[in-house]
Enzyme design. Structure first.
Site, short mmCIF file in Angstrom:
data_model
loop_
_atom_site.label_atom_id
_atom_site.label_comp_id
_atom_site.label_asym_id
_atom_site.label_seq_id
_atom_site.Cartn_x
_atom_site.Cartn_y
_atom_site.Cartn_z
N LYS A 34 6.04 -59.09 87.12
CA LYS A 34 5.41 -58.15 86.19
C LYS A 34 3.98 -58.59 85.92
O LYS A 34 3.73 -59.76 85.59
CB LYS A 34 6.20 -58.11 84.87
CG LYS A 34 5.66 -57.11 83.87
CD LYS A 34 6.57 -57.02 82.65
CE LYS A 34 6.26 -58.05 81.60
NZ LYS A 34 4.94 -57.92 80.96
N ASP A 61 2.85 -53.48 83.89
CA ASP A 61 3.26 -53.29 82.48
C ASP A 61 2.03 -53.11 81.61
O ASP A 61 1.65 -54.01 80.85
CB ASP A 61 4.09 -54.51 82.06
CG ASP A 61 4.53 -54.46 80.60
OD1 ASP A 61 4.61 -53.37 80.02
OD2 ASP A 61 4.80 -55.55 80.05
N LYS A 63 1.71 -50.29 79.67
CA LYS A 63 2.17 -49.49 78.51
C LYS A 63 1.13 -48.45 78.11
O LYS A 63 0.62 -48.45 76.99
CB LYS A 63 2.47 -50.40 77.31
CG LYS A 63 3.49 -51.48 77.57
CD LYS A 63 3.77 -52.27 76.31
CE LYS A 63 4.65 -53.47 76.54
NZ LYS A 63 4.00 -54.56 77.31
N ASP A 66 -1.76 -42.56 75.55
CA ASP A 66 -3.01 -41.82 75.39
C ASP A 66 -2.67 -40.33 75.48
O ASP A 66 -1.50 -39.96 75.60
CB ASP A 66 -4.00 -42.26 76.51
CG ASP A 66 -5.45 -42.23 76.02
OD1 ASP A 66 -5.85 -41.21 75.42
OD2 ASP A 66 -6.17 -43.21 76.26
N THR A 121 10.37 -55.42 71.64
CA THR A 121 11.43 -56.39 71.32
C THR A 121 10.96 -57.46 70.32
O THR A 121 11.75 -58.25 69.85
CB THR A 121 11.92 -57.08 72.60
OG1 THR A 121 10.80 -57.61 73.31
CG2 THR A 121 12.68 -56.11 73.48
N ARG A 212 8.13 -66.60 79.36
CA ARG A 212 7.97 -68.01 79.00
C ARG A 212 9.13 -68.94 79.34
O ARG A 212 8.86 -70.09 79.74
CB ARG A 212 7.59 -68.12 77.51
CG ARG A 212 6.16 -67.66 77.25
CD ARG A 212 5.89 -67.32 75.80
NE ARG A 212 6.51 -66.07 75.40
CZ ARG A 212 6.38 -65.50 74.21
NH1 ARG A 212 5.63 -66.09 73.29
NH2 ARG A 212 6.98 -64.36 73.94
O1 LIG Z 1 9.30 -54.51 74.18
C1 LIG Z 1 8.70 -55.27 74.99
C2 LIG Z 1 7.92 -54.79 76.01
C3 LIG Z 1 7.33 -55.68 76.87
N1 LIG Z 1 7.47 -57.01 76.72
C4 LIG Z 1 6.81 -57.90 77.71
O2 LIG Z 1 7.80 -58.70 78.37
C5 LIG Z 1 7.35 -60.03 78.53
C6 LIG Z 1 8.28 -60.97 77.81
O3 LIG Z 1 7.80 -62.29 77.92
P1 LIG Z 1 8.53 -63.54 77.26
O4 LIG Z 1 7.57 -64.67 77.51
O5 LIG Z 1 9.84 -63.71 78.00
O6 LIG Z 1 8.73 -63.27 75.81
C7 LIG Z 1 5.91 -60.06 78.01
O7 LIG Z 1 5.06 -59.90 79.11
C8 LIG Z 1 5.80 -58.85 77.10
O8 LIG Z 1 4.51 -58.29 77.13
C9 LIG Z 1 8.24 -57.48 75.71
O9 LIG Z 1 8.41 -58.71 75.53
N2 LIG Z 1 8.85 -56.60 74.88
#
Ligand SMILES: O=c1ccn([C@@H]2O[C@H](COP(=O)(O)O)[C@@H](O)[C@H]2O)c(=O)[nH]1
Length: 233
Positions: A34, A61, A63, A66, A121, A212
């Site tokens: 991603k 990603d 998002k 607009d 999230t 992460r």
């Molecule tokens: O609702 C959402 C939408 C996108 N993300 C993205 O996913 C990854 C999660 O990364 P972690 O390091 O595992 O937390 C990150 O790129 C976010 O921009 C999300 O977490 N939640």
């Protein structure tokens, strides 16, 4: 279950050398990747081209959120790059989402999957009132997932915690892409609505977005393989 690992590794890096060090170890048979706002803002379409050269399926990603005309053009630009998946904020509404979907028609079977973002999230139900949303996260995710399905999108981003309820509301083949994945014992960081990889799959997620816990691990490849193994890949 998808044909290969459902894992999508979030390449959230500011330093190109750190990204390249990880990419040297990653193999497209192990995961998809991603590209988010940080990496794309720093390195632009070149990074997508590089990942394609390495054989990866890329989820762009960004998002998009607009007016319909602008969002449709942005999604078409993503399709021109040949990405596998692209997303828009479902809260942009049906006109925006249907315009984005229509813009992809010209790409036929090469069109990327178009996914709607529901409730981030990182947010808990309690925070929704402050942005004018009534009800809890589950209700809002359900509302936006239904709207996304009616708008012709291929799926939504949500937390794994909502997946089993969503499965009762949306078409069977609708894709549920779930970030907020945390292997047991790993740090939550800013994520709020979380699940372990195996719970997310058991609840019906199609794709797991993991950043992460892999990218900041002392041994990213080992962490990735451990997650894959826990899912039977
Ligand atoms: O609702 C959402 C939408 C996108 N993300 C993205 O996913 C990854 C999660 O990364 P972690 O390091 O595992 O937390 C990150 O790129 C976010 O921009 C999300 O977490 N939640």
């Amino acid at each position: 279950m998808t044909e290969k690992s459902p894992l999508i590794v979030a390449l959230d890096f500011a330093v190109r050398a750190e990204l390249d060090a990880l990419l040297e170890k990653l193999d497209p048979s192990l995961c998809r990747v991603k590209v988010g706002k940080e990496l794309f803002t720093l390195y632009g379409p070149d990074i997508v081209r590089d990942l394609h050269k390495r054989g990866f399926d890329v989820f762009l990603d960004l998002k998009f959120h607009d007016i319909p005309n602008t969002t449709a053009a942005a999604v078409a630009a993503a399709a021109d790059m040949g990405v596998w998946m692209v997303n828009v904020h479902a809260s942009g509404g049906m006109k925006m989402m249907t315009a984005a979907k229509a813009a992809l028609q010209a790409y036929g079977k090469d069109a990327p999957l178009l996914i709607g973002v529901t409730v981030l999230t990182s947010m808990q139900s309690e925070e929704l009132a402050s942005i004018g949303v009534g009800g809890d996260a589950l209700a809002q995710v359900g509302r936006l997932a239904s709207l996304s399905a009616e708008s012709g999108l291929d799926g939504v981003v949500c937390s794994a915690r909502e997946v089993s309820v969503l499965r009762t509301l949306i078409p069977k083949d609708f894709l549920l892409v779930t970030p907020g994945i945390r292997p047991a014992g790993s740090e939550l960081g800013d994520q709020q609505r979380v699940a372990t990889p195996s719970d997310a799959i058991a609840m019906g997620s199609n794709y797991l977005v993991v950043g992460r816990p892999i990218t900041r691990s002392a041994d990213p490849l080992a962490s990735l393989k451990e997650i894959n193994a826990s899912l039977g890949y």
